[in-house]
Design an enzyme around this catalytic site. Structure first.
Site, PDB file in Angstrom:
ATOM      1  N   GLY A  15      -2.405  -1.251  -4.020  1.00 26.93           N
ATOM      2  CA  GLY A  15      -2.106  -0.264  -2.990  1.00 26.93           C
ATOM      3  C   GLY A  15      -1.265   0.862  -3.557  1.00 26.93           C
ATOM      4  CG  ASP A 125      10.879   2.650   3.529  1.00 25.58           C
ATOM      5  OD1 ASP A 125      10.858   2.883   4.756  1.00 25.58           O
ATOM      6  OD2 ASP A 125       9.895   2.823   2.796  1.00 25.58           O
TER       7      ASP A 125
END
Length: 401
Positions: A15, A125
């Site tokens: 990814g 995050d």
């Protein structure tokens, strides 16, 4: 054809995110790892890269079952990269929600937060996409990267440092943010897992960010035992949020030491911002990928040799009394196959030629001896039952593998 990056063999792309592409790779020991290759716009920012170099040493000290540990890093050259433990699973953002076992998820995420915060690392995050679900257990990935790369030039180059809806209000307002911001993200992530909805709704990033700062989160459907905790985590006042240690205490997570002890380096990163490649498990030359694969093939071959020898011995012992010809045929066929394999090893130039020949000859002798020993001790019916059970177990093992 596979690509090599340093000592790692990149197998396939898993990814991509705002800071880099993630690849499934093999290290020099033949183990699977995840290699994040930083994007060019990140590597072009010397200040951001230097800050990441300083932070990586701290990130490597974070350990525990619910974090994907940083194993290695190389921030020099044309393609800087980070290496972490490979977690096989799917991100929380891609699994069915609401999650059935919320307590397990909450406990695992609280444990991950404590592991990071005890080491002085802020994730910055934390969100469903950065929580991998591995057999029901959450594993947090990409910790510390967003915090280390939070610079104006990197952000301007296109990387969004954090995700609105999971970023704390103080982050969105440009204020200083610490570990309390991770607790807010923890609450927002669990709210999503409990309801299947974004806690601050959907829409343009600016609209979501406005709701985070000025509105209350959507916690309808969250179990009451968790809802009260999430309300505290999602407070707009950072001081009102619980710490990671308090989260663990309220969720019943046993406090243990999770800080990894990393040997000190000869040169500190303060003196040399260009991070060198760290090699886990120093103490001897590292094997090449080819050698590691050869060792793995030899290990698999020995297991099959032993397993097939045991199975043939059971069958031959079960057939020895009613069908002696079949018993002799089974032993002869097994011996012929193994001796042929030993002959191939004799003329090969592999690393394990000698041990392979010895293993083959011992396996033949062991199979014959075991056959006669089993036939002398057990009845034909018992041996047939053993052989049938072994066959079923073998089939189930192959299907599961």
């Amino acid at each position: 054809m596979s690509e090599h990056l340093g000592p790692y063999e990149l197998l396939s792309k898993l990814g991509a995110g705002g800071f880099g592409e993630v690849h499934l790779a093999l290290d020099a020991e033949g183990r699977t790892v995840a290699v994040k290759v930083l994007h060019p716009h990140v590597t072009a920012d010397g200040g951001a890269l230097a800050r990441l170099a300083r932070e990586v040493e701290t990130m490597r000290r974070v350990g525990g079952p619910h974090v994907a540990e940083v194993l290695d890093a190389s921030l020099e050259g044309d393609r800087p990269y980070l290496v972490t433990r490979y977690v096989q699973g799917r991100p929380l953002s891609a699994v069915p929600v609401p999650v059935p076992d919320l307590r397990r998820l909450a406990s695992g995420l609280a444990d991950a937060l404590l592991a990071m915060h005890e080491s002085g690392v802020v994730h910055r995050d934390l969100k469903p996409a950065n929580v991998m679900m591995a057999e029901g257990e959450p594993v947090v990935i990409d910790f510390g990267i967003a915090s280390a790369l939070d610079s104006l030039s990197v952000t301007a180059s296109g990387a969004v440092v954090g995700t609105p809806g999971y970023l704390a209000p103080e982050v969105l307002e440009g204020k200083s943010a610490g570990m309390e911001a991770d607790v807010f993200s923890f609450g927002a992530t669990l709210a999503y897992a409990a309801t299947g909805r974004q806690p601050y709704g959907q829409g343009p990033a600016s609209a979501v960010a406005y709701r985070v700062v000025h509105h209350s989160p959507d916690l309808e459907g969250v179990p009451e035992w968790l809802a009260s905790l999430l309300r505290e985590c999602l407070s707009t006042d950072p001081a009102a949020r619980p710490t990671a240690a308090q989260l663990c205490a309220r969720l019943g997570v046993e406090p243990v030491s999770r800080v990894r002890h990393v040997p000190p380096r000869a040169m500190s990163l303060a003196d040399d911002l260009a991070t060198r490649e760290w090699r886990p498990g120093k103490g001897g030359p590292r094997r090449s990928v080819e050698e590691s694969r050869a060792r793995h093939r030899e290990k698999v071959r020995r297991r099959w040799l032993i397993g097939s020898g045991l199975f043939v011995s059971l069958l031959a012992a079960a057939a020895r009394e009613p069908l002696p010809e079949v018993s002799l045929f089974l032993l002869a066929a097994y011996a012929l196959a193994v001796v042929t394999d030993a002959g191939v090893a004799l003329f090969s130039k592999g690393l394990f030629r000698r041990s392979r020949m010895i293993t083959d000859l011992v396996s033949v002798a062991g199979a014959v001896g075991l056959c006669f020993g089993l036939a002398a001790v057990f009845s034909t019916f018992t041996l047939a039952l053993f052989a049938g059970t072994a066959l079923v177990v073998g089939v189930v093992f192959l299907l599961s593998a």
